[in-house]
Design a protein around this motif. Structure first.
Motif, PDB file in Angstrom:
ATOM      1  N   SER A   2       0.801  -1.229   0.000  1.00  0.00           N
ATOM      2  CA  SER A   2       0.000   0.000   0.000  1.00  0.00           C
ATOM      3  C   SER A   2       0.828   1.271   0.000  1.00  0.00           C
ATOM      4  CB  SER A   2      -0.926   0.002   1.225  1.00  0.00           C
ATOM      5  OG  SER A   2      -0.174  -0.115   2.417  1.00  0.00           O
ATOM      6  N   GLY A   3       2.001   1.259   0.640  1.00  0.00           N
ATOM      7  CA  GLY A   3       2.755   2.494   0.771  1.00  0.00           C
ATOM      8  C   GLY A   3       1.959   3.514   1.582  1.00  0.00           C
ATOM      9  N   LYS A   4       2.031   4.771   1.188  1.00  0.00           N
ATOM     10  CA  LYS A   4       1.331   5.852   1.900  1.00  0.00           C
ATOM     11  C   LYS A   4      -0.002   6.162   1.228  1.00  0.00           C
ATOM     12  CE  LYS A   4       5.818   7.831   3.128  1.00  0.00           C
ATOM     13  NZ  LYS A   4       6.729   9.001   2.970  1.00  0.00           N
ATOM     14  N   VAL A   5      -0.718   5.125   0.835  1.00  0.00           N
ATOM     15  CA  VAL A   5      -1.897   5.303   0.003  1.00  0.00           C
ATOM     16  C   VAL A   5      -3.049   5.984   0.741  1.00  0.00           C
ATOM     17  CG1 VAL A   5      -2.947   3.046   0.454  1.00  0.00           C
ATOM     18  CG2 VAL A   5      -3.291   4.158  -1.753  1.00  0.00           C
ATOM     19  N   THR A   6      -3.195   5.750   2.048  1.00  0.00           N
ATOM     20  CA  THR A   6      -4.327   6.329   2.782  1.00  0.00           C
ATOM     21  C   THR A   6      -4.283   7.844   2.755  1.00  0.00           C
ATOM     22  OG1 THR A   6      -4.509   4.398   4.229  1.00  0.00           O
ATOM     23  CG2 THR A   6      -5.494   6.454   5.009  1.00  0.00           C
ATOM     24  N   SER A   7      -3.132   8.426   3.101  1.00  0.00           N
ATOM     25  CA  SER A   7      -3.023   9.889   3.093  1.00  0.00           C
ATOM     26  C   SER A   7      -3.138  10.436   1.677  1.00  0.00           C
ATOM     27  CB  SER A   7      -1.698  10.325   3.722  1.00  0.00           C
ATOM     28  OG  SER A   7      -0.593   9.774   3.018  1.00  0.00           O
ATOM     29  N   TYR A   8      -2.619   9.700   0.718  1.00  0.00           N
ATOM     30  CA  TYR A   8      -2.703  10.136  -0.676  1.00  0.00           C
ATOM     31  C   TYR A   8      -4.159  10.237  -1.125  1.00  0.00           C
ATOM     32  CZ  TYR A   8      -2.093   9.994  -5.773  1.00  0.00           C
ATOM     33  OH  TYR A   8      -2.150  10.270  -7.117  1.00  0.00           O
ATOM     34  N   ILE A   9      -4.957   9.226  -0.817  1.00  0.00           N
ATOM     35  CA  ILE A   9      -6.355   9.201  -1.253  1.00  0.00           C
ATOM     36  C   ILE A   9      -7.179  10.244  -0.508  1.00  0.00           C
ATOM     37  CG2 ILE A   9      -8.448   7.785  -1.181  1.00  0.00           C
ATOM     38  CD1 ILE A   9      -6.651   5.397  -1.920  1.00  0.00           C
ATOM     39  N   ARG A  10      -6.916  10.423   0.770  1.00  0.00           N
ATOM     40  CA  ARG A  10      -7.670  11.445   1.514  1.00  0.00           C
ATOM     41  C   ARG A  10      -7.312  12.855   1.045  1.00  0.00           C
ATOM     42  NH1 ARG A  10      -7.636   8.236   7.309  1.00  0.00           N
ATOM     43  NH2 ARG A  10      -9.472   6.964   6.797  1.00  0.00           N
ATOM     44  N   ASP A  11      -6.067  13.061   0.641  1.00  0.00           N
ATOM     45  CA  ASP A  11      -5.707  14.343   0.037  1.00  0.00           C
ATOM     46  C   ASP A  11      -6.474  14.568  -1.259  1.00  0.00           C
ATOM     47  OD1 ASP A  11      -3.943  14.927   2.044  1.00  0.00           O
ATOM     48  OD2 ASP A  11      -2.144  14.344   0.930  1.00  0.00           O
ATOM     49  N   ALA A  12      -6.751  13.496  -1.966  1.00  0.00           N
ATOM     50  CA  ALA A  12      -7.433  13.603  -3.257  1.00  0.00           C
ATOM     51  C   ALA A  12      -8.935  13.778  -3.105  1.00  0.00           C
ATOM     52  CB  ALA A  12      -7.141  12.363  -4.105  1.00  0.00           C
ATOM     53  N   PHE A  13      -9.557  12.971  -2.250  1.00  0.00           N
ATOM     54  CA  PHE A  13     -11.021  12.892  -2.225  1.00  0.00           C
ATOM     55  C   PHE A  13     -11.656  13.294  -0.895  1.00  0.00           C
ATOM     56  CE2 PHE A  13      -9.510   9.476  -5.143  1.00  0.00           C
ATOM     57  CZ  PHE A  13      -9.965  10.026  -6.329  1.00  0.00           C
ATOM     58  N   TYR A  35     -10.003   2.124  -8.304  1.00  0.00           N
ATOM     59  CA  TYR A  35      -8.868   1.329  -7.852  1.00  0.00           C
ATOM     60  C   TYR A  35      -7.620   2.198  -8.001  1.00  0.00           C
ATOM     61  CZ  TYR A  35      -5.168  -2.301  -8.481  1.00  0.00           C
ATOM     62  OH  TYR A  35      -4.018  -3.059  -8.425  1.00  0.00           O
ATOM     63  N   ILE A  36      -6.907   2.394  -6.884  1.00  0.00           N
ATOM     64  CA  ILE A  36      -5.704   3.227  -6.881  1.00  0.00           C
ATOM     65  C   ILE A  36      -4.523   2.415  -6.350  1.00  0.00           C
ATOM     66  CG2 ILE A  36      -4.582   5.281  -5.894  1.00  0.00           C
ATOM     67  CD1 ILE A  36      -6.717   6.123  -7.773  1.00  0.00           C
ATOM     68  N   HIS A  37      -3.380   2.552  -7.029  1.00  0.00           N
ATOM     69  CA  HIS A  37      -2.137   1.918  -6.560  1.00  0.00           C
ATOM     70  C   HIS A  37      -1.015   2.932  -6.746  1.00  0.00           C
ATOM     71  CE1 HIS A  37       0.236  -1.695  -5.571  1.00  0.00           C
ATOM     72  NE2 HIS A  37       1.169  -1.133  -6.318  1.00  0.00           N
ATOM     73  N   ILE A  38      -0.229   3.184  -5.698  1.00  0.00           N
ATOM     74  CA  ILE A  38       0.755   4.278  -5.770  1.00  0.00           C
ATOM     75  C   ILE A  38       2.207   3.803  -5.735  1.00  0.00           C
ATOM     76  CG2 ILE A  38      -0.866   5.944  -4.779  1.00  0.00           C
ATOM     77  CD1 ILE A  38       0.732   5.698  -2.138  1.00  0.00           C
ATOM     78  N   THR A  39       2.437   2.499  -5.750  1.00  0.00           N
ATOM     79  CA  THR A  39       3.808   1.991  -5.785  1.00  0.00           C
ATOM     80  C   THR A  39       4.024   1.203  -7.074  1.00  0.00           C
ATOM     81  OG1 THR A  39       3.193  -0.025  -4.577  1.00  0.00           O
ATOM     82  CG2 THR A  39       3.885   1.866  -3.266  1.00  0.00           C
ATOM     83  N   PHE A  40       5.243   0.683  -7.238  1.00  0.00           N
ATOM     84  CA  PHE A  40       5.550  -0.096  -8.445  1.00  0.00           C
ATOM     85  C   PHE A  40       4.640  -1.319  -8.531  1.00  0.00           C
ATOM     86  CE2 PHE A  40      10.346   1.213  -8.586  1.00  0.00           C
ATOM     87  CZ  PHE A  40       9.953   2.526  -8.730  1.00  0.00           C
ATOM     88  N   ILE A  41       4.332  -1.731  -9.763  1.00  0.00           N
ATOM     89  CA  ILE A  41       3.510  -2.925  -9.960  1.00  0.00           C
ATOM     90  C   ILE A  41       3.892  -3.568 -11.288  1.00  0.00           C
ATOM     91  CG2 ILE A  41       1.581  -1.734 -11.098  1.00  0.00           C
ATOM     92  CD1 ILE A  41      -0.295  -3.561  -9.390  1.00  0.00           C
ATOM     93  N   LYS A  42       3.838  -4.900 -11.345  1.00  0.00           N
ATOM     94  CA  LYS A  42       4.245  -5.627 -12.541  1.00  0.00           C
ATOM     95  C   LYS A  42       3.093  -5.723 -13.549  1.00  0.00           C
ATOM     96  CE  LYS A  42       8.332  -6.537 -10.805  1.00  0.00           C
ATOM     97  NZ  LYS A  42       8.728  -7.877 -10.402  1.00  0.00           N
ATOM     98  N   LYS A  43       3.443  -5.846 -14.811  1.00  0.00           N
ATOM     99  CA  LYS A  43       2.425  -5.817 -15.867  1.00  0.00           C
ATOM    100  C   LYS A  43       1.568  -7.072 -15.908  1.00  0.00           C
ATOM    101  CE  LYS A  43       4.960  -2.463 -18.609  1.00  0.00           C
ATOM    102  NZ  LYS A  43       5.752  -2.171 -19.833  1.00  0.00           N
ATOM    103  N   TRP A  44       2.095  -8.222 -15.455  1.00  0.00           N
ATOM    104  CA  TRP A  44       1.245  -9.410 -15.415  1.00  0.00           C
ATOM    105  C   TRP A  44       0.162  -9.283 -14.348  1.00  0.00           C
ATOM    106  CZ3 TRP A  44       6.720 -10.731 -15.268  1.00  0.00           C
ATOM    107  CH2 TRP A  44       7.293 -10.573 -14.003  1.00  0.00           C
TER     108      TRP A  44
END
Length: 344
Positions: free
Chosen positions: A229-240, A276-285
């Motif tokens: 998840s990384g810092k996804v909670t604060s990121y999403i609350r900043d957005a929405f 659906y939000i993802h804020i860190t690296f992720i593989k294409k598969w």
């Protein structure tokens, strides 16, 4: 040897040889050119056949995943740590599923490029396509939509949500196949081994799933990774805003399915999300199959900056992820703060 007293002219011999070569070329030029043309001719593959093989591969891999979990014979190992410091596990379910899926697709379409999350030396030349086309594919998808084999890249995830698999949170587990043509996701298959449901789509032709009847974005319900998840909670609350509902879940395939209308399941009911939000690296598969499904349904899967992802070449998407269907994707992107996954 020339008769006595007769000398062969080098020029005459040369002219004779040239004439002979010309006559031979004239006689056999058609044969030579046809053989060269056949050598240069590219192999084409039919998208409906690719879809059917992808579905069959995902289902066969899913059977291996379910069997290993049911037998409690995971033989868990670690591939190391993720960028966020989480364990990256490998199980017998991953390997057995990979062997079924990779060999089936590679044997059926040897001229296409296949990338899998797992790597294994076991070669099964007996893995062959059954040639069965499911009734819903026959009904909805036309045959004859061919593409050059060398333009195709197949991404397979033999077991998505391995961490949750080891915790027996099997509702998050999927097997996935994606077919990209010239880097664009065209076919997506997401199979749930523990419910038996398979979602599939071909962009521009049809799908067996659809968006829900309604969504909301003020604020949306957002689904995120529970283990990366990384810092996804604060990121999403900043957005929405602080009232935004944030749901952690395992598996990128599962997260895409939460955006869709899914059949009722008493054994593993699926959650519902708007974005659906993802804020860190992720593989294409992990994401290609979901990208194809959403694209086929009029949705979008982009980087956090709004760029579409090229599903050829490098396996890693470093720019984060925003996915939606049934809402204005541009409006969602405009609300997202600036973010550099490489620095976070």
């Amino acid at each position: 040897m020339a008769p006595m007293g007769v000398r062969l002219s080098p020029l005459g011999v040369g002219v004779f040889c040239l004439l002979a070569v010309g006559i031979i070329y004239h006689l056999y030029a058609g044969v030579i050119s046809s053989r060269l043309a056949a050598f240069r001719q590219k192999t084409n593959v039919d998208l409906r056949d690719l879809l059917a093989v992808s579905v069959e591969a995902a289902v066969l891999g899913g059977k291996e995943v379910k069997k290993v979990r049911s037998d409690n014979s995971l033989q868990e190992q670690s591939k190391g740590k993720t960028k966020e410091g989480a364990n990256d596990p490998l199980t017998l379910g991953d390997l057995q599923s990979h062997r079924k899926m990779y060999n089936l697709i590679h044997n059926t379409f040897p001229d296409v490029t296949v990338y899998s999350e797992e790597h294994d030396s076991v070669v099964d030349k007996e893995a062959t396509w059954s040639r069965n086309l499911p009734a819903d594919i026959l009904e909805r998808i036309e045959k004859g939509k061919e593409v050059p084999a060398d333009s195709v890249t197949v991404w397979i995830d033999p077991l998505d949500a391995t961490q949750e698999y080891t915790e027996n949170l099997v509702q998050y587990v999927t097997t996935m196949v994606c077919v990209a043509v010239d880097g664009k996701p065209v076919i997506g298959v997401i199979h749930q081994p523990f419910t038996g449901f398979t979602a599939w789509a071909i962009v521009g032709q049809g799908a067996n799933v659809r968006p829900r009847s309604s969504y909301k974005i003020n604020p949306p319900s957002v689904i995120v990774s529970r283990s990366h998840s990384g810092k996804v909670t604060s990121y999403i609350r900043d957005a929405f805003g602080n009232d935004t509902k944030i749901t952690p879940a395992g598996g990128a395939g599962y997260k895409v399915l939460t955006l869709l209308e899914m059949p009722a399941s008493e054994t593993a009911p699926i959650e519902q999300a708007d974005v659906y939000i993802h804020i860190t690296f992720i593989k294409k598969w992990d994401i290609c199959a979901g990208a194809a499904l959403l694209t086929a349904l009029g949705g979008h899967m982009t980087t956090l900056k709004g760029d579409y992802i090229d599903y050829s070449g490098s396996e890693l998407n470093k720019e984060g992820l925003a996915a939606s269907v049934g809402v204005d994707h541009k409006t969602i992107l405009e609300k997202l703060p600036n973010w550099d996954p490489a620095k976070n």
